[in-house]
Design a protein around this motif. Structure first.
Motif, PDB file in Angstrom:
ATOM      1  N   GLU A   1     -47.840 -11.817  37.106  1.00 17.75           N
ATOM      2  CA  GLU A   1     -47.931 -10.847  37.548  1.00 17.75           C
ATOM      3  C   GLU A   1     -49.169  -9.969  37.391  1.00 17.75           C
ATOM      4  O   GLU A   1     -49.631  -9.321  38.388  1.00 17.75           O
ATOM      5  CB  GLU A   1     -47.040 -10.076  38.292  1.00 17.75           C
ATOM      6  CG  GLU A   1     -46.865  -9.455  39.327  1.00 17.75           C
ATOM      7  CD  GLU A   1     -45.579  -8.465  39.758  1.00 17.75           C
ATOM      8  OE1 GLU A   1     -44.953  -7.692  40.688  1.00 17.75           O
ATOM      9  OE2 GLU A   1     -44.146  -9.481  39.113  1.00 17.75           O
TER      10      GLU A   1
ATOM     11  N   VAL B   1     -39.646 -20.877  38.789  1.00 15.81           N
ATOM     12  CA  VAL B   1     -40.290 -21.009  37.316  1.00 15.81           C
ATOM     13  C   VAL B   1     -39.307 -21.127  36.889  1.00 15.81           C
ATOM     14  O   VAL B   1     -39.092 -21.695  35.543  1.00 15.81           O
ATOM     15  CB  VAL B   1     -41.547 -19.317  36.722  1.00 15.81           C
ATOM     16  CG1 VAL B   1     -41.365 -19.459  35.179  1.00 15.81           C
ATOM     17  CG2 VAL B   1     -42.863 -19.553  37.410  1.00 15.81           C
TER      18      VAL B   1
ATOM     19  N   THR C   1     -43.537 -14.860  33.943  1.00 21.45           N
ATOM     20  CA  THR C   1     -44.223 -14.268  34.745  1.00 21.45           C
ATOM     21  C   THR C   1     -44.320 -13.278  35.144  1.00 21.45           C
ATOM     22  O   THR C   1     -45.108 -12.704  36.422  1.00 21.45           O
ATOM     23  CB  THR C   1     -42.572 -14.525  36.073  1.00 21.45           C
ATOM     24  OG1 THR C   1     -41.891 -14.242  35.482  1.00 21.45           O
ATOM     25  CG2 THR C   1     -42.637 -15.831  36.209  1.00 21.45           C
TER      26      THR C   1
ATOM     27  N   ALA D   1     -46.379 -18.543  43.213  1.00 17.64           N
ATOM     28  CA  ALA D   1     -46.520 -17.390  41.977  1.00 17.64           C
ATOM     29  C   ALA D   1     -44.821 -16.796  42.999  1.00 17.64           C
ATOM     30  O   ALA D   1     -44.601 -16.070  43.539  1.00 17.64           O
ATOM     31  CB  ALA D   1     -47.041 -15.861  42.444  1.00 17.64           C
TER      32      ALA D   1
ATOM     33  N   ALA E   1     -41.344 -16.020  40.657  1.00 16.87           N
ATOM     34  CA  ALA E   1     -40.529 -15.620  39.156  1.00 16.87           C
ATOM     35  C   ALA E   1     -38.656 -16.591  39.308  1.00 16.87           C
ATOM     36  O   ALA E   1     -39.010 -17.778  38.552  1.00 16.87           O
ATOM     37  CB  ALA E   1     -40.541 -14.452  39.030  1.00 16.87           C
TER      38      ALA E   1
END
Length: 415
Positions: free
Chosen positions: A302, A339, A298, A334, A336
């Motif tokens: 980013e 994920v 991640t 997006a 983190a």
């Protein structure tokens, strides 16, 4: 060799470029899948089954090449030189070959494992085919220790991905490629900045990057046999005969190449993988490693301003039993923490199993922040495991030797 600094390169600013080229990649993948093929002549191709009339060799192991089998050769010629083990008569006393069909989805899966390692050790990676890539490691290692660095990379690829590679190191891309071809298989050739011209000079012209068989014949017709001959030939003579390509090969013969190692196009996926020193079934150890991998991937997303629609994990059980699982959102995000959560959830299926390697991947990337989707919009409660074909869509693709990794795939491996 004295006074051979690359023209136009300031003191202390020589790049450190690696060219990583897998050895007989398709055959190596087949040996990884079937370890009993180790040391045996292996031929990967099409058209060797009974009733098939046309076909060609995609790649041949070095053992098969020793018996006259070559990449791009008609399969009939390969079978004449090296009969198929599965159909050889019982009283056959000569060498036989083990023929396997081309399995691109599997080869792309193995290639992705190698790719993850390359991206872990270098900030700048240019993947030019399914089995080769350039790395710029200038900011990670100096010339005094690059041989140890490159050797460790080669060993890591073999240990974690189960295939072998040859590595060339030089201050530019074209020389690094020549170096990786110089001592195959499992070669490691380092050409420091002050030895480039000395290294290249005695090589036949057809070993230079960018010089194919036709150009090599034309050069020899002009009395130009070696890279040293080419380097000393007036540049305007070469440009007059070959156009701008004449200037390019003249530069390469003199050790000059101004190209920068940079990715070709935007990536379709980002992944991070890590192997355990010894396979483990410790749930907490596995979960902690997954958390770290999720954090790494991640962070990379980013840094590239990338959103992702699909989150996946890879779980490799000994020796190289690869399992992939993935889930998708209705649109790119997006996040983190998401994920990490999804990766841990997907990996629960393998609790209690011994694991030798883990990976986390985000794919179906988007680079437009305006497209971010709501975080509660899942496509289904429990999507089925991703297939090898699905994984291949996010794989490196491309031609086996040169070309654009976004282009069509051909089945010829000249490594």
């Amino acid at each position: 060799m004295s006074g051979s600094r690359l023209p136009g390169t300031p003191a202390g600013e020589e790049r450190v470029v690696l060219h990583v080229d897998m050895d007989c990649f398709y055959a190596a993948c087949e040996r990884r899948r079937d370890p009993t093929l180790a040391g045996e002549p292996v031929v990967v191709g099409m058209g060797y089954e009974a009733g098939e009339r046309h076909g060609a060799v995609a790649t041949a192991s070095y053992e098969a090449r020793a018996h006259g089998v070559e990449s791009a050769q008609p399969i009939s010629g390969a079978l004449a030189a090296l009969p198929r083990a599965a159909t050889a008569p019982p009283d056959h006393e000569g060498p036989v070959g083990h023929y396997r069909p081309v399995d691109l989805p599997y080869y792309r899966e193995v290639s992705e494992e190698v790719r993850a390692i390359l991206h872990d050790v270098a900030d700048a990676v240019r993947e030019v085919s399914i089995d080769e890539a350039y790395l710029d490691v200038t900011d990670r290692v100096g010339w005094h220790s690059v041989e140890i660095f490159a050797g460790s990379l080669r060993e890591r690829i073999e240990r974690e991905a189960g295939v072998s590679a040859s590595v060339g190191v030089a201050p530019n891309m074209s020389t690094a490629k020549v170096a990786s071809d110089h001592d195959k298989p499992e070669g490691l050739v380092v050409v420091p900045p002050d030895a480039v011209r000395e290294f290249l000079a005695p090589l036949p012209v057809d070993e230079l990057h960018g010089v194919g068989p036709v150009t090599a014949r034309e050069l020899r017709s002009l009395g130009i046999e070696t890279a040293g001959d080419l380097a000393s030939t007036p540049r305007d003579r070469l440009v007059s005969r070959f156009g701008s390509r004449g200037g390019t090969i003249h530069d390469h013969a003199r050790g000059r190449d101004e190209r920068v190692v940079e990715p070709v196009g935007k990536p379709k996926s980002l992944s991070s993988e890590s192997a355990f020193t010894e396979a483990t079934d410790d749930v907490e150890v596995i979960r902690e490693r997954l958390r770290r991998l999720a954090d790494e991937v991640t962070a990379r997303a980013e840094s590239r301003d990338a959103l992702y629609k699909t989150i996946g994990v890879k779980v490799v059980e000994p020796p190289f039993d690869v399992n992939t699982r993935a889930r998708s959102l209705s649109g790119p995000v997006a996040d983190a923490s998401l994920v990490e959560s999804v990766a841990l959830d997907l990996a629960r299926e393998f609790e209690g199993e011994r694991v030798r390697k883990l990976g986390v991947r985000v794919s179906n990337l988007s680079f437009d922040a305006a497209t971010q989707a709501p975080l509660d919009a899942w496509e289904g409660e429990s999507p089925p495991p991703t297939s090898a074909e699905d994984d291949a869509d996010d794989g490196p693709g491309g031609t086996e030797r040169g070309g654009d990794p976004e282009g069509q795939t051909t089945f010829v491996d000249f490594s």
